[in-house]
Design an enzyme around this catalytic site. Structure first.
Site, PDB file in Angstrom:
ATOM      1  N   GLY A 172      -4.903  -4.985   7.021  1.00  0.00           N
ATOM      2  CA  GLY A 172      -5.961  -4.016   7.266  1.00  0.00           C
ATOM      3  C   GLY A 172      -6.952  -4.387   8.354  1.00  0.00           C
ATOM      4  O   GLY A 172      -7.459  -3.502   9.059  1.00  0.00           O
TER       5      GLY A 172
ATOM      6  N   ASP B 215      -8.243  -1.385   5.440  1.00  0.00           N
ATOM      7  CA  ASP B 215      -8.243  -0.127   6.203  1.00  0.00           C
ATOM      8  C   ASP B 215      -7.995   1.096   5.323  1.00  0.00           C
ATOM      9  O   ASP B 215      -8.288   2.218   5.739  1.00  0.00           O
ATOM     10  CB  ASP B 215      -7.173  -0.178   7.300  1.00  0.00           C
ATOM     11  CG  ASP B 215      -5.786  -0.454   6.727  1.00  0.00           C
ATOM     12  OD1 ASP B 215      -5.681  -1.224   5.738  1.00  0.00           O
ATOM     13  OD2 ASP B 215      -4.805   0.099   7.245  1.00  0.00           O
TER      14      ASP B 215
ATOM     15  N   THR C 276       0.832  -1.201   0.000  1.00  0.00           N
ATOM     16  CA  THR C 276       0.000   0.000   0.000  1.00  0.00           C
ATOM     17  C   THR C 276       0.870   1.256   0.000  1.00  0.00           C
ATOM     18  O   THR C 276       1.961   1.251   0.558  1.00  0.00           O
ATOM     19  CB  THR C 276      -0.889  -0.024   1.258  1.00  0.00           C
ATOM     20  OG1 THR C 276      -1.857  -1.034   1.093  1.00  0.00           O
ATOM     21  CG2 THR C 276      -1.579   1.300   1.517  1.00  0.00           C
TER      22      THR C 276
HETATM   23  N1  ASP Z   1      -3.573  -2.121   4.500  1.00  0.00           N
HETATM   24  C1  ASP Z   1      -3.823  -2.755   3.233  1.00  0.00           C
HETATM   25  C2  ASP Z   1      -5.058  -3.617   3.332  1.00  0.00           C
HETATM   26  O1  ASP Z   1      -5.221  -4.335   4.291  1.00  0.00           O
HETATM   27  C3  ASP Z   1      -2.696  -3.619   2.781  1.00  0.00           C
HETATM   28  C4  ASP Z   1      -1.365  -2.919   2.702  1.00  0.00           C
HETATM   29  O2  ASP Z   1      -0.999  -2.145   3.601  1.00  0.00           O
HETATM   30  O3  ASP Z   1      -0.642  -3.172   1.722  1.00  0.00           O
HETATM   31  O4  ASP Z   1      -5.830  -3.618   2.402  1.00  0.00           O
END
Ligand code: ASP
Length: 313
Positions: A232, A209, A178
Site C-alpha cells: 500500500g 491504500d 486484499t
Molecule cells: N494494499 C493492501 C495494503 O497495503 C495490501 C494488499 O493489497 O493485500 O494494506
C-alpha cells in the site's frame, strides 16, 4: 435494448507458487472468486446500481477465510485484526471509507454507510465503530476473524523482524490478499470497492491504500473504476487508482494503456509490487499486475465469465 454492464473482482496480487498450490486450495479459491463475481453480476443483470454490485461481490470475499479481508485478515504486531475498506460511486464522485476497524464483520458495508449515511468520507478506529453500531452493525468479536494460518504467518514475520509478507509456507503466503471489485451498471454508473486486513505484523495504526480514495479505490462515470492490491505504501505515493483515471481523461489513453503504464512502469520502478482491476465506461475490463499472479475473475459485457490466478494465464 439492455445497456452494457460488466464486473471484475480481485482477491490480491503477489507471488503465488504454482508448484505448491494444492488442488483443494485452488478449487476453494476459484469457487469463492466465482461466487463473488456472480453475486455482483446478478445485481447488475437486474438493473441494480454498480455500487450495490461491488459491495455484494466484496462481501462474499470478506466472508471467506481464503483472503486477507474480513474473516481471514492478516494479524498486526499486537496479534489483532485491523481492517481498512473503501467504496466510490462514479456518478457524484461520492465516496466512503473506514480504517483500523476491529469489530465489524463486513467493513465494506460500513464504508458504504459512511458514504450514504454520513457527511464524511473517511472514519477511523473507535469513531468508525461508534458510527457503525449507530447504523445497526453488530459488534463482532476478534475471534471471528482469526485463522491459524494468519497466526503462523505473524509468528514467522515477527521472528524475522519483517512486515508485509511472510515466508512461503502456504502457496500464496507471498501474496497480498486484499479484495476488490469494479463494475459498470446498466445506467452507465461506474463503482469500485476495496477491503483489506492490510499487511502482516503492521504497527502504529498503519493504514494502507485500501481505504484511501484515489490510491486504492477510484470511480469516475464516463472514465473508469479502479481497485488495487499490493504494498500500500507505494500505491499511496503513486496515487495509482486516480492516476489511471487522469491518464484516460487528460491523455486520452485507452484503458489497458493507462493501467499497464502505471503498473509496469513507475510503480514497478519504485519497487511497488501488485496489481489492479479496472472497468471503463463501455464496460471493457482490464486486469494489470507486475507480480506473478493475482486472484481475479470477471464477467464481461457479453456475459463471458473468466477466472484466473497466474499472470501468464
Ligand atoms: N494494499 C493492501 C495494503 O497495503 C495490501 C494488499 O493489497 O493485500 O494494506
Amino acid at each position: 435494448m439492455t445497456q452494457p454492464f460488466s464486473i471484475a473482482i480481485h482477491g490480491g496480487a503477489g507471488t503465488i507458487l504454482r508448484e505448491q498450490m494444492s488442488d483443494a486450495l485452488k478449487a476453494s479459491i476459484l469457487a469463492d472468486l466465482e461466487k463473488s463475481v456472480r453475486a455482483g453480476h446478478q445485481i447488475l443483470a437486474q438493473s441494480g446500481d454498480a455500487l450495490d454490485a461491488v459491495v455484494a461481490a466484496v462481501k462474499v470475499l470478506e466472508d471467506s477465510p481464503n483472503f486477507n479481508a474480513g474473516k481471514g485478515s492478516v494479524l498486526t504486531n499486537k496479534e489483532m485484526v485491523e481492517m481498512d475498506a473503501s467504496v466510490m460511486h462514479g456518478k457524484e464522485k461520492n465516496a466512503g471509507a473506514v480504517a483500523g476497524v476491529l469489530h465489524i464483520k463486513n467493513p465494506i458495508e460500513l464504508a458504504r454507510d459512511v458514504m450514504y449515511k454520513s457527511n464524511h468520507v473517511l472514519m477511523i478506529g473507535e469513531g468508525a465503530e461508534e458510527f457503525a453500531f449507530e447504523q445497526g452493525h453488530q459488534y463482532t468479536e476478534q475471534d471471528y476473524f482469526f485463522t491459524e494460518r494468519r497466526y503462523e504467518q505473524l509468528l514467522s514475520m515477527k521472528e524475522k523482524g519483517l512486515f508485509a509478507l511472510s515466508e512461503a509456507k502456504y502457496p500464496d503466503d507471498k501474496k497480498y490478499g486484499t479484495v476488490g471489485a469494479v463494475a459498470l451498471d446498466q445506467h452507465g454508473n461506474l463503482a469500485a470497492a476495496t477491503s483489506t486486513g492490510g499487511v502482516t505484523n503492521k504497527k502504529y495504526g498503519r493504514v494502507g491504500d485500501s481505504s484511501i480514495i484515489g490510491a486504492g479505490t477510484y470511480a469516475d462515470n464516463g472514465t473508469v473504476a479502479v481497485s488495487t492490491t499490493g504494498m500500500g505504501e507505494y500505491f499511496i505515493r503513486q496515487t495509482v487508482a486516480v492516476d489511471v483515471a487522469a491518464r484516460m481523461r487528460y491523455l486520452h489513453e485507452d484503458l489497458s494503456t493507462a493501467c499497464d503504464t502505471i503498473i509496469q512502469g513507475e510503480l514497478k520502478q519504485m519497487g511497488g509490487e501488485g496489481g489492479l482491476i479496472a472497468v471503463d465506461a463501455k464496460g471493457q475490463l482490464h486486469f494489470a499486475m507486475n507480480s506473478t499472479g493475482m486472484y481475479r475473475a470477471g464477467i464481461d459485457v457479453n456475459g463471458h465469465f473468466s477466472v484466473k490466478i497466474y499472470a501468464d494465464e
